[in-house]
Design a protein around this motif. Structure first.
Motif, PDB file in Angstrom:
ATOM      1  N   LYS A 144      52.746 181.718  26.132  1.00 17.44           N
ATOM      2  CA  LYS A 144      52.321 180.551  26.906  1.00 17.44           C
ATOM      3  C   LYS A 144      52.464 179.271  26.084  1.00 17.44           C
ATOM      4  O   LYS A 144      52.839 178.227  26.605  1.00 17.44           O
ATOM      5  N   CYS A 145      52.163 179.349  24.786  1.00 13.03           N
ATOM      6  CA  CYS A 145      52.334 178.195  23.894  1.00 13.03           C
ATOM      7  C   CYS A 145      53.785 177.743  23.879  1.00 13.03           C
ATOM      8  O   CYS A 145      54.074 176.548  23.933  1.00 13.03           O
ATOM      9  N   ALA A 146      54.699 178.694  23.782  1.00 15.93           N
ATOM     10  CA  ALA A 146      56.128 178.359  23.735  1.00 15.93           C
ATOM     11  C   ALA A 146      56.555 177.640  25.014  1.00 15.93           C
ATOM     12  O   ALA A 146      57.282 176.636  24.954  1.00 15.93           O
ATOM     13  N   ILE A 147      56.096 178.113  26.155  1.00 11.52           N
ATOM     14  CA  ILE A 147      56.432 177.449  27.419  1.00 11.52           C
ATOM     15  C   ILE A 147      55.820 176.063  27.466  1.00 11.52           C
ATOM     16  O   ILE A 147      56.475 175.082  27.836  1.00 11.52           O
ATOM     17  N   ASP A 148      54.558 175.949  27.074  1.00  8.87           N
ATOM     18  CA  ASP A 148      53.869 174.674  27.131  1.00  8.87           C
ATOM     19  C   ASP A 148      54.503 173.648  26.195  1.00  8.87           C
ATOM     20  O   ASP A 148      54.736 172.504  26.580  1.00  8.87           O
ATOM     21  N   VAL A 149      54.780 174.057  24.973  1.00 13.58           N
ATOM     22  CA  VAL A 149      55.367 173.127  23.997  1.00 13.58           C
ATOM     23  C   VAL A 149      56.756 172.692  24.448  1.00 13.58           C
ATOM     24  O   VAL A 149      57.134 171.527  24.295  1.00 13.58           O
ATOM     25  N   SER A 150      57.509 173.595  25.043  1.00 11.41           N
ATOM     26  CA  SER A 150      58.851 173.218  25.508  1.00 11.41           C
ATOM     27  C   SER A 150      58.792 172.258  26.692  1.00 11.41           C
ATOM     28  O   SER A 150      59.758 171.546  26.960  1.00 11.41           O
ATOM     29  N   SER A 151      57.646 172.196  27.380  1.00 12.10           N
ATOM     30  CA  SER A 151      57.528 171.263  28.509  1.00 12.10           C
ATOM     31  C   SER A 151      57.003 169.894  28.081  1.00 12.10           C
ATOM     32  O   SER A 151      56.986 168.961  28.884  1.00 12.10           O
ATOM     33  N   ALA A 152      56.579 169.738  26.836  1.00  8.28           N
ATOM     34  CA  ALA A 152      56.003 168.472  26.367  1.00  8.28           C
ATOM     35  C   ALA A 152      56.923 167.270  26.593  1.00  8.28           C
ATOM     36  O   ALA A 152      56.445 166.211  27.013  1.00  8.28           O
ATOM     37  N   PRO A 153      58.243 167.384  26.356  1.00  8.47           N
ATOM     38  CA  PRO A 153      59.099 166.222  26.607  1.00  8.47           C
ATOM     39  C   PRO A 153      59.058 165.728  28.058  1.00  8.47           C
ATOM     40  O   PRO A 153      59.185 164.530  28.310  1.00  8.47           O
ATOM     41  N   LEU A 154      58.849 166.625  29.007  1.00 12.96           N
ATOM     42  CA  LEU A 154      58.747 166.215  30.411  1.00 12.96           C
ATOM     43  C   LEU A 154      57.577 165.254  30.609  1.00 12.96           C
ATOM     44  O   LEU A 154      57.687 164.254  31.324  1.00 12.96           O
ATOM     45  N   PHE A 155      56.461 165.532  29.942  1.00 12.76           N
ATOM     46  CA  PHE A 155      55.286 164.678  30.097  1.00 12.76           C
ATOM     47  C   PHE A 155      55.452 163.349  29.377  1.00 12.76           C
ATOM     48  O   PHE A 155      55.061 162.307  29.885  1.00 12.76           O
ATOM     49  N   THR A 156      56.041 163.374  28.187  1.00 11.30           N
ATOM     50  CA  THR A 156      56.202 162.097  27.470  1.00 11.30           C
ATOM     51  C   THR A 156      57.255 161.217  28.120  1.00 11.30           C
ATOM     52  O   THR A 156      57.104 160.003  28.135  1.00 11.30           O
ATOM     53  N   VAL A 157      58.297 161.817  28.663  1.00  6.65           N
ATOM     54  CA  VAL A 157      59.302 160.984  29.327  1.00  6.65           C
ATOM     55  C   VAL A 157      58.716 160.359  30.593  1.00  6.65           C
ATOM     56  O   VAL A 157      59.033 159.216  30.914  1.00  6.65           O
ATOM     57  N   THR A 158      57.810 161.064  31.286  1.00  2.00           N
ATOM     58  CA  THR A 158      57.181 160.446  32.458  1.00  2.00           C
ATOM     59  C   THR A 158      56.273 159.292  32.040  1.00  2.00           C
ATOM     60  O   THR A 158      56.185 158.292  32.752  1.00  2.00           O
ATOM     61  N   THR A 159      55.628 159.410  30.881  1.00  2.00           N
ATOM     62  CA  THR A 159      54.778 158.311  30.414  1.00  2.00           C
ATOM     63  C   THR A 159      55.620 157.112  30.002  1.00  2.00           C
ATOM     64  O   THR A 159      55.383 155.994  30.466  1.00  2.00           O
ATOM     65  N   ILE A 160      56.605 157.332  29.145  1.00  2.00           N
ATOM     66  CA  ILE A 160      57.427 156.213  28.652  1.00  2.00           C
ATOM     67  C   ILE A 160      58.170 155.539  29.804  1.00  2.00           C
ATOM     68  O   ILE A 160      58.151 154.316  29.951  1.00  2.00           O
ATOM     69  N   CYS A 161      58.818 156.340  30.638  1.00  2.00           N
ATOM     70  CA  CYS A 161      59.584 155.770  31.750  1.00  2.00           C
ATOM     71  C   CYS A 161      58.668 155.227  32.848  1.00  2.00           C
ATOM     72  O   CYS A 161      58.949 154.184  33.434  1.00  2.00           O
ATOM     73  N   GLY A 162      57.566 155.944  33.126  1.00  2.00           N
ATOM     74  CA  GLY A 162      56.638 155.492  34.168  1.00  2.00           C
ATOM     75  C   GLY A 162      56.017 154.152  33.832  1.00  2.00           C
ATOM     76  O   GLY A 162      55.975 153.244  34.664  1.00  2.00           O
ATOM     77  N   VAL A 163      55.536 154.017  32.599  1.00  2.00           N
ATOM     78  CA  VAL A 163      54.963 152.740  32.174  1.00  2.00           C
ATOM     79  C   VAL A 163      56.048 151.665  32.181  1.00  2.00           C
ATOM     80  O   VAL A 163      55.824 150.543  32.632  1.00  2.00           O
ATOM     81  N   GLY A 164      57.241 152.021  31.717  1.00  2.00           N
ATOM     82  CA  GLY A 164      58.349 151.064  31.725  1.00  2.00           C
ATOM     83  C   GLY A 164      58.678 150.574  33.131  1.00  2.00           C
ATOM     84  O   GLY A 164      58.901 149.378  33.344  1.00  2.00           O
ATOM     85  N   LEU A 165      58.714 151.489  34.093  1.00  2.00           N
ATOM     86  CA  LEU A 165      58.976 151.093  35.480  1.00  2.00           C
ATOM     87  C   LEU A 165      57.895 150.146  35.989  1.00  2.00           C
ATOM     88  O   LEU A 165      58.201 149.158  36.671  1.00  2.00           O
ATOM     89  N   MET A 166      56.638 150.441  35.659  1.00  2.00           N
ATOM     90  CA  MET A 166      55.547 149.560  36.102  1.00  2.00           C
ATOM     91  C   MET A 166      55.578 148.212  35.388  1.00  2.00           C
ATOM     92  O   MET A 166      55.018 147.237  35.880  1.00  2.00           O
ATOM     93  N   GLU A 167      56.230 148.155  34.218  1.00  2.00           N
ATOM     94  CA  GLU A 167      56.392 146.881  33.507  1.00  2.00           C
ATOM     95  C   GLU A 167      57.564 146.076  34.054  1.00  2.00           C
ATOM     96  O   GLU A 167      57.799 144.952  33.633  1.00  2.00           O
ATOM     97  N   GLY A 168      58.328 146.676  34.966  1.00  2.00           N
ATOM     98  CA  GLY A 168      59.459 145.972  35.562  1.00  2.00           C
ATOM     99  C   GLY A 168      60.806 146.355  34.988  1.00  2.00           C
ATOM    100  O   GLY A 168      61.819 145.747  35.318  1.00  2.00           O
ATOM    101  N   HIS A 169      60.851 147.363  34.125  1.00  2.00           N
ATOM    102  CA  HIS A 169      62.112 147.819  33.559  1.00  2.00           C
ATOM    103  C   HIS A 169      62.777 148.816  34.497  1.00  2.00           C
ATOM    104  O   HIS A 169      62.129 149.390  35.368  1.00  2.00           O
TER     105      HIS A 169
END
Length: 197
Positions: free
Chosen positions: A105-130
């Motif tokens: 389960k750790c291996a699956i969870d850790v491999s999904s971490a980039p999905l969450f960080t990309v949603t944060t970086i891109c999501g915040v960026g979109l809300m900033e007007g980028h």
């Protein structure tokens, strides 16, 4: 007589209320609310630690819009975490002793971490007007910092999560860890010097 019976029943404890909210039909809403609160709190704390916000100095006010953008990412990440853990706990057949299951389960969870960080970086960026392209470019620039943070944070904490905690508390526990983690993600997101060299 009925009112007397009601008075005699003990009041539910905070732990019982907590367990009821995170085990029942409100679990998705509770997990989403916790995600929004944790992301917003992490950004506000980061502003305070970084020094861009000082409650005693009117010249350095709290950027509540920035915090709101971070918190809004929880509207997506809360359900993502909720359904990912539900899927892993109830639909995937992991085999082996408890330790092996926790590691899988750790291996699956850790491999999904980039999905969450990309949603944060891109999501915040979109809300900033980028644009989405600009958000993805920022994510690529800062990927090595995010990846190192993921490697240090998630394997040990998720091992504890999958080895020792009951399923209904997985999202809450992950969000508690995310308070510190997202403070660092907020720093990475708002540090324009990272990834420039």
């Amino acid at each position: 007589m009925l009112t007397l019976a009601r008075r005699e029943q003990p009041m539910p404890t905070v732990l019982q209320l907590f367990r009821n909210v995170f085990s029942g039909r409100y679990k998705l809403a509770a997990n989403t609310g916790v995600s929004c609160g944790i992301l917003g709190s992490a950004d506000a704390l980061q502003q305070l630690i970084q020094g861009s916000w000082d409650p005693r100095d009117p010249g350095r006010p709290w950027d509540w819009r920035r915090t709101g953008r971070f918190a809004a990412c929880g509207l997506l990440q809360g359900p993502m975490l909720h359904f990912m853990y539900r899927f892993m706990d109830f639909h995937v057949r992991f085999r082996g002793p408890r330790l092996a299951v926790a590691l899988q389960k750790c291996a699956i969870d850790v491999s999904s971490a980039p999905l969450f960080t990309v949603t944060t970086i891109c999501g915040v960026g979109l809300m900033e007007g980028h644009t989405l392209r600009e958000g993805l470019a920022e994510y690529r620039r800062k990927f090595i910092h995010i990846f190192m943070l993921d490697c240090v944070t998630w394997p040990p904490f998720q091992f504890v999560n999958f080895m020792f905690l009951p399923p209904q508390f997985r999202v809450v526990y992950t969000n508690m860890v995310q308070l510190l983690y997202n403070m660092l993600i907020s720093y990475i997101k708002h540090n324009n010097e990272l990834g420039r060299h």
